[in-house]
Scaffold this active site. Sequence first.
Site, PDB file in Angstrom:
ATOM      1  N   ASP A  30       0.877  -1.162   0.000  1.00 62.49           N
ATOM      2  CA  ASP A  30       0.000   0.000   0.000  1.00 62.49           C
ATOM      3  C   ASP A  30       0.925   1.226   0.000  1.00 62.49           C
ATOM      4  OD1 ASP A  30      -2.347   1.649   0.508  1.00 62.49           O
ATOM      5  OD2 ASP A  30      -1.554   1.842   2.540  1.00 62.49           O
ATOM      6  N   ASP A  83      -0.059   5.078   0.847  1.00 67.23           N
ATOM      7  CA  ASP A  83      -0.284   6.061   1.921  1.00 67.23           C
ATOM      8  C   ASP A  83      -0.190   5.391   3.296  1.00 67.23           C
ATOM      9  OD1 ASP A  83      -0.929   8.167   0.080  1.00 67.23           O
ATOM     10  OD2 ASP A  83      -2.958   7.391  -0.098  1.00 67.23           O
ATOM     11  N   GLY A 133      -7.452   3.575   3.313  1.00 64.82           N
ATOM     12  CA  GLY A 133      -7.669   2.569   2.269  1.00 64.82           C
ATOM     13  C   GLY A 133      -8.930   2.757   1.457  1.00 64.82           C
TER      14      GLY A 133
HETATM   15  C1  BG6 Z   1      -5.834   5.685   0.183  1.00 63.89           C
HETATM   16  C2  BG6 Z   1      -5.910   6.401   1.510  1.00 63.89           C
HETATM   17  O1  BG6 Z   1      -4.523   5.271  -0.045  1.00 63.89           O
HETATM   18  O2  BG6 Z   1      -6.253   6.535  -0.870  1.00 63.89           O
HETATM   19  C3  BG6 Z   1      -7.298   6.944   1.713  1.00 63.89           C
HETATM   20  O3  BG6 Z   1      -5.579   5.501   2.555  1.00 63.89           O
HETATM   21  C4  BG6 Z   1      -7.698   7.831   0.536  1.00 63.89           C
HETATM   22  O4  BG6 Z   1      -7.331   7.661   2.923  1.00 63.89           O
HETATM   23  C5  BG6 Z   1      -7.584   7.039  -0.751  1.00 63.89           C
HETATM   24  O5  BG6 Z   1      -9.024   8.305   0.702  1.00 63.89           O
HETATM   25  C6  BG6 Z   1      -7.927   7.851  -1.992  1.00 63.89           C
HETATM   26  O6  BG6 Z   1      -6.948   8.830  -2.175  1.00 63.89           O
HETATM   27  P1  BG6 Z   1      -6.988   9.998  -3.237  1.00 63.89           P
HETATM   28  O7  BG6 Z   1      -5.556  10.471  -3.270  1.00 63.89           O
HETATM   29  O8  BG6 Z   1      -7.402   9.401  -4.557  1.00 63.89           O
HETATM   30  O9  BG6 Z   1      -7.938  11.011  -2.753  1.00 63.89           O
HETATM   31 MG    MG Z   2      -2.644   3.135   3.664  1.00 65.64          MG
END
Ligand code: BG6
Ligand code: MG
Length: 214
Positions: free
Chosen positions: A8, A10, A45
């Site tokens: 993963d 983030d 996630g």
């Molecule tokens: C995930 C994060 O990796 O990405 C979530 O853990 C986030 O918190 C999701 O909402 C979507 O991210 P983005 O960058 O497309 O807004």
């Molecule tokens: Mg994550």
Amino acid sequence: MIKAVIFDLDGVIVSTDEFHYLGWQRLADEEGIYFNRKINERLRGVSRLESLEIILEKTDKNYGQEEKKALADRKNGYYRELLNTLSPADILPGALELVNGLKNAGIKVAIGSSSRNTPFILEKTGLAATFDAVSDGNQIKRSKPDPEVFLLAAAKMHIPPAQCLVVEDADAGVEAAINAGMKCLAVGSAYLHPGAHMRANSLIEISVADIFSF
Ligand code: BG6
Ligand code: MG
């Protein structure tokens, strides 16, 4: 025998999970919606629009589809402001060492992230050419706990799901890994998830030998 590790992004490779929190907190404060770090844990996630739906559980106000899209775009703008400051220094402790160690040991490495900002984050942190495959929120229809993002990463690497290990900091991500028929190493916020096959507070604690022990 593990042949590929899907990380993963983030909160596992990069500390962008804090920026997500700050972006949502700013939006919630502006809208007068109660939000805190505990609620934020449920957003790990989960896709941008599904995250917004969780935040809107704390308001009686009814937002239409267009308004919701505008709110999600606004949060993404705040988030992107913070992402502009990203550099290789934001790579989490132990992450790069593990990724490089796995590559040297002949294990394939991929990103499996719900984020549509994945390409931008990889670019800013100098990781754009590091992984054998990138599967992200721009390429999938259903976000974690659905297994789609991890199954796509495995398919791109031509490795059967049963020979893949997922590294996750989100409960939804641990569930996605299990749903994909993969092994899961839970780190950080997902540490206590009962479905995880191995757990660590930080990737600093994990060696290539630990991955081979699966
Ligand atoms: C995930 C994060 O990796 O990405 C979530 O853990 C986030 O918190 C999701 O909402 C979507 O991210 P983005 O960058 O497309 O807004
Ligand atoms: Mg994550």
